[in-house]
Design a protein around this motif. Structure first.
Motif: not given
Length: 415
Positions: A284-307
């Motif tokens: 269950a904990a390592f399911n979070i890996v796939s979840t967070m990887v997809m979140v990072v992909t989904d939020k790349q625009g936000d990450i770029a703005v923050l940077r």
């Protein structure tokens, strides 16, 4: 005091509705998986602790915590030794006994037994045999009358009851012109006990200490002096204190040595169950890996703005670590609540399930323990909860580092 923006954004990403609903579903399933794993592990460990405690109490209910004897198995002048040890810290009782193997017969039925010679008025200081009597009384044993108390299964296998005669054959024989003749004595059954342990109920017989001394040729000596402590886990400390009181030719044996293999097997089984059920939390904990990887992909625009606004890679990393830890923390918290609820109410839940399904998990005519015991060890509870949280932390590190490495120009090119 204003909270760091990494914490605020991490919590906001956790609460916000994402464009990709599938990500939210995986996050929820990961949280539920961690909660179920923690619940299962706490419940199973509590049940195993309950079984271990129940069996330990039943075993030690028929014997003492420590035994003092000499190397040849004969303890001489036990009364002076009794006076020395009875006042030691943590010692709450002491009683002498003789334990020897013998044969018992009734008609054509024969069985090997363990005969224990006791003083009925002192045996209560070290064992709870009187509370386990189902027929007769332990006080019915008198020295010189050759009376005997049998375990319930032993009495059943011999087909005897209160008032019947049995023959005890001791291996300590007498020399005669035809060779060694075993010592044979007739005893009257004056009681039957039910200890709830097959080891005792099927092979243990109790007689008076005076009769045991005559039957097994102990003269004025006894087999050993048994001690009972106020805390059975203090045997090591008491053993150290005894070294300054007793002579060097005395041998000290404690309950952990007498039943070492049994308790080691239970402890090994508990460890194996911990490892197996911990895999549920790990998955269950390592399911979070796939979840967070997809979140990072989904939020790349936000990450770029923050940077571009000046956020450092370390800050971006902490935003997503916090987001993953919230999922793990909530899952561990829900699992903790569920596990404790089940562990503390197992005596109500199991009978309800048995009544609902019309079955009995532990029939009283087959198992000695007819109810599922449970004992919550807080060290186990915190170990499981911390393990789940640490596994979640490890699972968030890779996606968080991936987010920190996002290049603003590349991420904004297709926005």
């Amino acid at each position: 005091m204003k909270a760091p923006f990494e914490l605020m954004l991490g919590l906001r990403y956790t609460r916000a509705k994402r464009r990709n609903g599938f990500i939210s579903f995986i996050s929820l399933s990961s949280m539920i998986g961690i909660a179920l794993g923690v619940t299962a592990l706490i419940t199973v460990l509590s049940i195993m602790n309950g079984f271990q405690s129940e069996l330990r109490d039943r075993i030690l209910g028929m014997t003492a915590h420590m035994t003092l004897t000499e190397q040849d198995g004969h303890l001489r002048d036990w009364r002076s030794l009794y006076d020395k040890v009875i006042d030691l810290p943590h010692v709450i009782g002491a009683a002498p006994n003789i334990t020897e193997q013998a044969m018992i017969t009734s008609g054509k039925k024969v069985s090997g037994i363990l005969v224990r010679g006791i003083l009925p008025d002192q045996e209560g200081e070290v064992a709870d045999i009187s509370d386990k009597m189902v027929v007769g009384k332990l006080s019915s044993l008198y020295g010189g009358d050759y009376r005997i108390v049998l375990g319930g299964e032993l009495a059943l296998s011999l087909g005897v009851s209160l008032g019947d005669k049995v023959t005890v054959i001791a291996p300590q024989g007498t020399f005669s012109p035809v060779g060694i003749v075993p010592r044979i004595k007739r005893f009257t059954v004056v009681g039957v006990f039910d200890a709830g342990m097959h080891e005792y109920d099927s092979s243990l017989a109790l007689i008076h200490l005076v009769d045991a001394q005559k039957l097994f040729k102990y003269e004025d000596s006894v087999g050993g002096l048994q001690l009972k402590l106020d805390d059975l886990f203090l045997v090591g400390k008491v053993k150290h204190e005894l070294s300054g009181v007793i002579s060097k030719n005395l041998y000290v044996r404690e309950w952990r040595q007498q039943h070492a293999n049994f308790f080691k097997a239970i402890e090994m089984e508990k460890r194996m169950m911990f490892i197996v059920l911990a895999l549920i939390i790990m998955v269950a904990a390592f399911n979070i890996v796939s979840t967070m990887v997809m979140v990072v992909t989904d939020k790349q625009g936000d990450i770029a703005v923050l940077r571009t606004l000046g956020a450092s890679p370390n800050s971006i990393q902490w935003i997503f670590i916090i987001q993953g830890l919230v999922i793990g923390f909530m899952g561990a918290l829900l699992g903790l609540a569920g596990g404790l609820s089940l562990a503390f109410n197992i005596d109500v839940i199991v009978p309800f399930i048995e009544h609902l399904l019309g079955i009995q998990f532990f029939p009283s005519d087959i198992y000695y323990i007819s109810q599922v015991p449970s004992k919550v060890e807080w060290s186990d509870v915190w170990s499981v909860t911390i393990l789940a949280f640490l596994l979640t932390l490890v699972a968030t590190l890779y996606p968080a580092r991936k987010a920190a490495k996002v290049q603003p120009a590349e991420a904004l090119r297709y926005e």
